[in-house]
Design a protein around this motif. Sequence first.
Motif, PDB file in Angstrom:
ATOM      1  N   CYS A 142      -5.165  -1.893  -1.698  1.00 30.90           N
ATOM      2  CA  CYS A 142      -3.874  -2.356  -2.218  1.00 30.90           C
ATOM      3  C   CYS A 142      -3.963  -3.694  -2.920  1.00 30.90           C
ATOM      4  CB  CYS A 142      -2.854  -2.427  -1.088  1.00 30.90           C
ATOM      5  SG  CYS A 142      -3.008  -3.867   0.005  1.00 30.90           S
ATOM      6  N   ALA A 143      -4.894  -4.562  -2.530  1.00 33.62           N
ATOM      7  CA  ALA A 143      -5.021  -5.926  -3.062  1.00 33.62           C
ATOM      8  C   ALA A 143      -3.744  -6.732  -2.873  1.00 33.62           C
ATOM      9  CB  ALA A 143      -5.431  -5.909  -4.532  1.00 33.62           C
ATOM     10  N   GLY A 144      -2.911  -6.320  -1.902  1.00 35.24           N
ATOM     11  CA  GLY A 144      -1.649  -7.012  -1.663  1.00 35.24           C
ATOM     12  C   GLY A 144      -1.489  -7.537  -0.255  1.00 35.24           C
ATOM     13  N   GLY A 145      -2.548  -7.499   0.552  1.00 31.32           N
ATOM     14  CA  GLY A 145      -2.463  -8.022   1.908  1.00 31.32           C
ATOM     15  C   GLY A 145      -1.829  -7.090   2.902  1.00 31.32           C
ATOM     16  N   VAL A 146      -1.757  -5.802   2.568  1.00 29.83           N
ATOM     17  CA  VAL A 146      -1.029  -4.857   3.421  1.00 29.83           C
ATOM     18  C   VAL A 146      -1.940  -3.854   4.116  1.00 29.83           C
ATOM     19  CG1 VAL A 146       0.773  -3.096   3.455  1.00 29.83           C
ATOM     20  CG2 VAL A 146       1.011  -5.084   1.988  1.00 29.83           C
ATOM     21  N   CYS A 147      -2.888  -3.281   3.398  1.00 22.79           N
ATOM     22  CA  CYS A 147      -3.611  -2.130   3.950  1.00 22.79           C
ATOM     23  C   CYS A 147      -4.771  -2.511   4.866  1.00 22.79           C
ATOM     24  CB  CYS A 147      -4.118  -1.228   2.826  1.00 22.79           C
ATOM     25  SG  CYS A 147      -5.484  -1.912   1.850  1.00 22.79           S
ATOM     26  N   MET A 179       0.886  -1.084   0.000  1.00 22.92           N
ATOM     27  CA  MET A 179       0.000   0.000   0.000  1.00 22.92           C
ATOM     28  C   MET A 179       0.890   1.089   0.000  1.00 22.92           C
ATOM     29  SD  MET A 179      -2.358   0.451   2.816  1.00 22.92           S
ATOM     30  CE  MET A 179      -1.929   0.196   3.630  1.00 22.92           C
ATOM     31  N   ALA A 180       1.178   1.779  -0.718  1.00 26.99           N
ATOM     32  CA  ALA A 180       1.949   2.942  -0.944  1.00 26.99           C
ATOM     33  C   ALA A 180       2.237   3.628   0.324  1.00 26.99           C
ATOM     34  CB  ALA A 180       1.195   3.809  -1.842  1.00 26.99           C
ATOM     35  N   ALA A 181       2.811   4.437   0.471  1.00 18.85           N
ATOM     36  CA  ALA A 181       3.294   5.109   1.576  1.00 18.85           C
ATOM     37  C   ALA A 181       3.430   5.671   2.726  1.00 18.85           C
ATOM     38  CB  ALA A 181       2.356   5.234   2.019  1.00 18.85           C
ATOM     39  N   LEU A 182       3.573   5.779   3.657  1.00 16.11           N
ATOM     40  CA  LEU A 182       3.839   4.451   3.492  1.00 16.11           C
ATOM     41  C   LEU A 182       3.140   3.984   2.275  1.00 16.11           C
ATOM     42  CD1 LEU A 182       4.289   1.667   5.728  1.00 16.11           C
ATOM     43  CD2 LEU A 182       2.438   1.535   4.396  1.00 16.11           C
ATOM     44  N   GLU A 220      -8.125   2.359 -14.167  1.00 20.00           N
ATOM     45  CA  GLU A 220      -8.389   2.771 -12.786  1.00 20.00           C
ATOM     46  C   GLU A 220      -7.338   2.187 -11.857  1.00 20.00           C
ATOM     47  OE1 GLU A 220     -10.915   1.135  -9.432  1.00 20.00           O
ATOM     48  OE2 GLU A 220     -12.370   2.272 -10.621  1.00 20.00           O
ATOM     49  N   LEU A 221      -6.743   3.048 -11.043  1.00 25.04           N
ATOM     50  CA  LEU A 221      -5.727   2.625 -10.085  1.00 25.04           C
ATOM     51  C   LEU A 221      -6.118   3.063  -8.682  1.00 25.04           C
ATOM     52  CD1 LEU A 221      -2.446   3.596 -12.003  1.00 25.04           C
ATOM     53  CD2 LEU A 221      -3.524   1.336 -11.873  1.00 25.04           C
ATOM     54  N   ARG A 222      -5.794   2.239  -7.713  1.00 24.13           N
ATOM     55  CA  ARG A 222      -5.992   2.576  -6.299  1.00 24.13           C
ATOM     56  C   ARG A 222      -4.661   2.408  -5.579  1.00 24.13           C
ATOM     57  NH1 ARG A 222     -11.706  -0.015  -4.217  1.00 24.13           N
ATOM     58  NH2 ARG A 222     -12.902   0.275  -6.127  1.00 24.13           N
ATOM     59  N   ARG A 223      -4.326   3.380  -4.766  1.00 18.73           N
ATOM     60  CA  ARG A 223      -3.125   3.287  -3.950  1.00 18.73           C
ATOM     61  C   ARG A 223      -3.433   3.861  -2.564  1.00 18.73           C
ATOM     62  NH1 ARG A 223      -2.366   0.656  -7.731  1.00 18.73           N
ATOM     63  NH2 ARG A 223      -0.609   0.675  -9.211  1.00 18.73           N
ATOM     64  N   GLY A 225       5.205  -4.462  -6.557  1.00 23.17           N
ATOM     65  CA  GLY A 225       4.418  -5.237  -7.506  1.00 23.17           C
ATOM     66  C   GLY A 225       3.022  -4.678  -7.644  1.00 23.17           C
ATOM     67  N   GLU A 226       2.502  -4.685  -8.824  1.00 20.59           N
ATOM     68  CA  GLU A 226       1.153  -4.199  -9.062  1.00 20.59           C
ATOM     69  C   GLU A 226       0.147  -5.161  -8.437  1.00 20.59           C
ATOM     70  OE1 GLU A 226       0.230  -1.339 -10.634  1.00 20.59           O
ATOM     71  OE2 GLU A 226       2.349  -0.869 -10.560  1.00 20.59           O
ATOM     72  N   PRO A 227      -1.010  -4.673  -7.941  1.00 19.59           N
ATOM     73  CA  PRO A 227      -2.033  -5.574  -7.439  1.00 19.59           C
ATOM     74  C   PRO A 227      -2.393  -6.600  -8.503  1.00 19.59           C
ATOM     75  CG  PRO A 227      -2.567  -3.317  -6.877  1.00 19.59           C
ATOM     76  CD  PRO A 227      -1.378  -3.264  -7.803  1.00 19.59           C
ATOM     77  N   ALA A 228      -2.451  -7.872  -8.087  1.00 18.14           N
ATOM     78  CA  ALA A 228      -2.639  -8.928  -9.082  1.00 18.14           C
ATOM     79  C   ALA A 228      -3.980  -9.630  -8.977  1.00 18.14           C
ATOM     80  CB  ALA A 228      -1.525  -9.970  -8.915  1.00 18.14           C
ATOM     81  N   HIS A 229      -4.752  -9.327  -7.949  1.00 22.43           N
ATOM     82  CA  HIS A 229      -5.954 -10.119  -7.737  1.00 22.43           C
ATOM     83  C   HIS A 229      -7.253  -9.363  -7.966  1.00 22.43           C
ATOM     84  CE1 HIS A 229      -3.347 -13.221  -6.228  1.00 22.43           C
ATOM     85  NE2 HIS A 229      -2.850 -12.388  -5.342  1.00 22.43           N
ATOM     86  N   ALA A 230      -7.195  -8.068  -8.177  1.00 21.99           N
ATOM     87  CA  ALA A 230      -8.423  -7.314  -8.421  1.00 21.99           C
ATOM     88  C   ALA A 230      -8.097  -6.191  -9.368  1.00 21.99           C
ATOM     89  CB  ALA A 230      -8.995  -6.769  -7.113  1.00 21.99           C
ATOM     90  N   ALA A 231      -8.786  -6.143 -10.478  1.00 24.10           N
ATOM     91  CA  ALA A 231      -8.512  -5.119 -11.476  1.00 24.10           C
ATOM     92  C   ALA A 231      -9.627  -4.101 -11.480  1.00 24.10           C
ATOM     93  CB  ALA A 231      -8.381  -5.750 -12.861  1.00 24.10           C
TER      94      ALA A 231
END
Length: 391
Positions: A338-343, A1-4, A83-86, A278-284
């Motif tokens: 984030c779709a990365g398990g972080v946020c 999740m970006a930035a943090l 569409e991007l989410r950060r 890495g770009e989110p890979a599980h939800a576009a």
Amino acid sequence: MAALNLGSTDSAVLDPAADLSDDLAATPTKRRARFHTLTVGDVRQLTQDSVEVTFLVPEELQGEFDYDPGQHLALRATIDGRELRRSYSICRPHALGSVSVAIKRDLGGVFSSWANTELRAGDRLDVMSPQGTFTTALETLDDKHIVGIAAGSGITPLMSLAHTVLERSETSRFTLVYTNRTALDVMFLDELADLKDRYPARLALHHVLSRQSRSSALLSGRIDEEKLRLMLASIIRPAAVDEWFLCGPFELVQLCRDTLESVDVEPGHIRFELFTTGEPAHAAGDTGRPVIVGIGDKTFEIEFTLDGESATVTTPVNAKESILNAALRVRPDVPFACAGGVCGTCRAKLVSGDVTMTENYALEPDELARGYVLTCQSHPTTDRVVVDYDV
């Protein structure tokens, strides 16, 4: 999740009106994660590769944007037709009518590069209500000593945490170890100096530069296990610390966690937040990646509740689809960032059935024990799974 930076190659407080007593809520502010369109009030250059973005919060949305120090905002924008989410951490103590985040540009970061070069005052952007559990669990700050260890844009949530800890109690202390490559990479350099001037006896500020020599060898070079142990034996005494906040890349955060636990710091006293790559890979976008259910395919059934309404979706076993992706196919308003398990934005409670989680950098042990899962990382392992986003 970006930035943090919470969940991409892009690098990702108090209640204003109310009670500013020393008592802090042990549970972070929890609200339904939803987007609101806000106007950019200011974009301020912090370093060559980072900016502070301030959003104007209208009076009718003040309640939606109350936040606890350490929480973050998810931003949504359409860039080059995609569409991007950060997610980016809130960097300032609470101020009525505005909320600010810091965005560091990273190599390959589409959103962060766009924000650093194109975003201007007056632009309109979708901003999610504040989320996150990277907040203090202490009930009072009186006579408490908080330590933060940050790298790069990991300073962002610690800015609001340090302000809050020092402002809310005249007997609290905050120690900050902040590592960067060079002095030119230090975000919020002037603000940190001002904070030190305001609280000279209660704020200990240690800048560590990995590619620039300082007068102290302890503050020069990369923080490795040897250097960290020297710090714990000299400038930070673990036995005198009540709570730890770690924010940075995985390697540094894991080093700090392992080293602290090796010197008998209770894991429950350590709070951490990560950068990911890495770009989110599980939800576009807002819809989830397409999944086709073929005739005769073995499927899982996923039922979920959101805003009091339940929906059901089936997913082929061989698709290895996350619960979030499946849910997005029938409810575009399912929360995620984030779709990365972080946020932690996609958190839901597992009501029945079983799942496996690929990654988890957001949920605390007590949340796991109560049955919460990250739906972006959760995959069904039983024929039927039921989750609830509302609890």
